[in-house]
Design an enzyme around this catalytic site. Sequence first.
Site, PDB file in Angstrom:
ATOM      1  N   PHE A 213       3.676  -6.656  12.677  1.00 33.44           N
ATOM      2  CA  PHE A 213       4.577  -5.794  13.452  1.00 33.44           C
ATOM      3  C   PHE A 213       6.011  -6.321  13.314  1.00 33.44           C
ATOM      4  O   PHE A 213       6.719  -6.513  14.304  1.00 33.44           O
ATOM      5  CB  PHE A 213       4.146  -5.755  14.915  1.00 33.44           C
TER       6      PHE A 213
ATOM      7  N   LYS B  44       6.155   6.136   5.440  1.00 33.54           N
ATOM      8  CA  LYS B  44       4.856   5.980   4.789  1.00 33.54           C
ATOM      9  C   LYS B  44       3.702   6.062   5.798  1.00 33.54           C
ATOM     10  O   LYS B  44       2.706   6.754   5.564  1.00 33.54           O
ATOM     11  CB  LYS B  44       4.815   4.637   4.060  1.00 33.54           C
TER      12      LYS B  44
ATOM     13  N   THR C 102       0.870  -1.185   0.000  1.00 37.21           N
ATOM     14  CA  THR C 102       0.000   0.000   0.000  1.00 37.21           C
ATOM     15  C   THR C 102       0.901   1.227   0.000  1.00 37.21           C
ATOM     16  O   THR C 102       1.008   1.940   1.002  1.00 37.21           O
ATOM     17  CB  THR C 102      -0.946   0.012   1.218  1.00 37.21           C
TER      18      THR C 102
ATOM     19  N   CYS D 260       8.143   1.509   6.222  1.00 42.70           N
ATOM     20  CA  CYS D 260       6.991   1.659   7.125  1.00 42.70           C
ATOM     21  C   CYS D 260       6.878   3.043   7.760  1.00 42.70           C
ATOM     22  O   CYS D 260       5.881   3.735   7.558  1.00 42.70           O
ATOM     23  CB  CYS D 260       7.042   0.594   8.218  1.00 42.70           C
TER      24      CYS D 260
ATOM     25  N   LEU E 297      15.259   5.011  21.621  1.00 45.18           N
ATOM     26  CA  LEU E 297      15.843   6.259  22.110  1.00 45.18           C
ATOM     27  C   LEU E 297      17.320   6.298  21.718  1.00 45.18           C
ATOM     28  O   LEU E 297      18.201   6.483  22.552  1.00 45.18           O
ATOM     29  CB  LEU E 297      15.686   6.385  23.626  1.00 45.18           C
TER      30      LEU E 297
ATOM     31  N   LYS F 284      18.631   0.470   7.753  1.00 41.17           N
ATOM     32  CA  LYS F 284      18.992  -0.093   9.055  1.00 41.17           C
ATOM     33  C   LYS F 284      19.841  -1.320   8.791  1.00 41.17           C
ATOM     34  O   LYS F 284      19.902  -1.811   7.655  1.00 41.17           O
ATOM     35  CB  LYS F 284      17.741  -0.461   9.862  1.00 41.17           C
TER      36      LYS F 284
END
Length: 444
Positions: free
Chosen positions: A151, A262, A87, A259, A249, A319
């Site tokens: 997730f 977006k 999406t 993710c 943090l 990442k």
Amino acid sequence: MKKITVVGTGYVGLVTGVALAEIGHHVVCLDKDVEKVELMCSGISPIYEAGLEGYLAHHLRTERLEFTTDPAVAIDGAELVFIAVGTPELADGSADLSYLREACMTVAEYLSGPATIVIKSTVPVGTNDLIEQLINEHALYPISVVSNPEFLREGQALYDTFQAERIVIGSENKATGELLQEVYAPLARPVFHTDRRSAELIKYASNAFLATKISFINEMAALCDQLGANVDDVAWGMGMDTRIGHSFLKAGAGYGGSCFPKDTKALVQIAKEVEHDFQLMKAVIDINDFQRHRILKWMKDHYTNMRGLRIAVLGLSFKPNTDDIREAPSLKLIEALIECGADVVAYDPAAIPNAKEVLAERICYAYSVEEAIEKADGCLIMTEWNEIKETPIEVYHYLMEHAVVFDGRNCYSLEDAKRAGVMYYSVGRNYASRRSGDGVKGKD
């Protein structure tokens, strides 16, 4: 064991299909990309994800996992159909649901009996209601739609599946929700039942909150630079409070990937559609977008100009432990360095093939940290791969033409950098105390 179809073999779809096969179900994965399906049928994963290829090959042998481009083969007889298509973001920040609609129409056409449709795709609130209506209007058999957001962290997707902190099931009737819980039962993970709209919003809210933590600590890092404080210590002291926690943090170059950028923009758009001005989320996005300019400022302050200088960039993926370069801060900074006239040489353990599709031959590519930094006038660290973090900082001193490191991920300690004789810039660790304008001059 249930017969399950997974529509879409992108990141979420492939991991979902492999995981469902692992816990005992018969899974058929459907995708339109012939080349990708042939690759997966041969046991090769089209995405970089630790451990995935081993599970993929194993369950091809057990015949619990199949791949096909034929919707009739995939959907006929399926008890549950998981839809995990993309999406992507539209120009206004809203989600593009065209792939989802296409997938739903395909499912409606080929269903051979009643079924449960499980939406894994991240969708705006209320989409599952519309999907249920759309499929029921075109299918010959009744269906129920369940919202089951994912997730997964790239690089840790299998762990996040098998050791999920929660499985969210959004359904409008108890029986449908319990059916999906039965599918996941072998995982023995906590299940949270709710309505579909709440499940849809849980996904956006979760990603938005994590993005907020990142932008918050990056703002604190900017303040630390001006006040002479150390953001690592500030973050650690904050995180010791169990109400806050240490995760996300970590000051750095900002978030990227498929993710967070977006979903934060989509949430702003969702709020706008109901006339709610989501000011906090707008600030989160603005802070993240500005973070790369802060890092570029280090370099512009250090050098009179960068024309003709050799600048090494370590890390291209957004990442570590993934080859995903979508919205990677590294790419935006590389574009800025090119505009400044620098000669960029980049290294990443996994993402170079993807980066070449975007950057082509406008930069050079190295195949080790040492090759990238050799004779470099400066080095920019953008991804905290273990290979990069474990490279002794003394190596920069010995190999670089000028040992200047701009660390967008705080991979090294200030003490080690000083002891190694490296001029070291890092996020939120007293940048204001550094001298400016004393670096190497560009080559006019």
